[in-house]
Design a protein around this motif. Sequence first.
Motif, PDB file in Angstrom:
ATOM      1  N   ARG A  62      -3.144   1.369   4.836  1.00 48.51           N
ATOM      2  CA  ARG A  62      -4.516   1.849   4.897  1.00 48.51           C
ATOM      3  C   ARG A  62      -4.743   3.071   4.011  1.00 48.51           C
ATOM      4  NH1 ARG A  62      -6.816  -0.705   9.274  1.00 48.51           N
ATOM      5  NH2 ARG A  62      -8.460   0.780   9.702  1.00 48.51           N
ATOM      6  N   GLY A 125      -9.171  -1.423  -3.265  1.00 48.78           N
ATOM      7  CA  GLY A 125      -9.023  -2.482  -2.283  1.00 48.78           C
ATOM      8  C   GLY A 125      -9.018  -3.822  -2.984  1.00 48.78           C
ATOM      9  N   TYR A 127      -8.018  -3.913   1.170  1.00 45.52           N
ATOM     10  CA  TYR A 127      -6.985  -3.515   2.123  1.00 45.52           C
ATOM     11  C   TYR A 127      -7.257  -4.263   3.414  1.00 45.52           C
ATOM     12  CZ  TYR A 127      -5.481   0.114  -1.051  1.00 45.52           C
ATOM     13  OH  TYR A 127      -5.001   0.770  -2.143  1.00 45.52           O
TER      14      TYR A 127
END
Length: 164
Positions: A62, A125, A127
């Motif tokens: 993350r 991303g 993600y």
Amino acid sequence: MSQSLLLKQIPAQLITVDNFRPFGQVIFPSQDGKGFDAEDAQLNLQNGTPRFYIMHLTHRGRKFHKITRHVKCTQCLGSLAGKDWLIAVAPPDNNCNEPAIEQIAAFRIPGNCFIKLEVGTWHAGPYFAHEFVDFYNLELADTNVVDHFTHNFCQSHQLEFEFV
């Protein structure tokens, strides 16, 4: 001696048509036979050969410290198999070589839609929390070779971001 990184947490809000508008479009399912309109992806792919493919990505955590933009085309991303995912974005500004930190926003994207990034939108991303996600990606055939501009916040600000 190396400097330690600062960690900036950014909350991921559920994506909507309105809150994502500064960065691009959110495209939700529509009825078959509906005519083309403003709710459909407004694409800019005239600067090369379009490439539509499936990316297989594995879990990446993350956190991120790099953000990228493409200035020659729009880009569409969506997950397969209905899996949700995350992306961080900053508005396009072709007069600046790095995004404004205070303008970075994070979104949680459900698996029933896709996004279209405006030309020049910074993005980090996708993600996700899943072991893997397959994504379809629509961009130009050479986007990742000739139209891939990345800013590294570790180098410029000793900064890393985390989705929360």
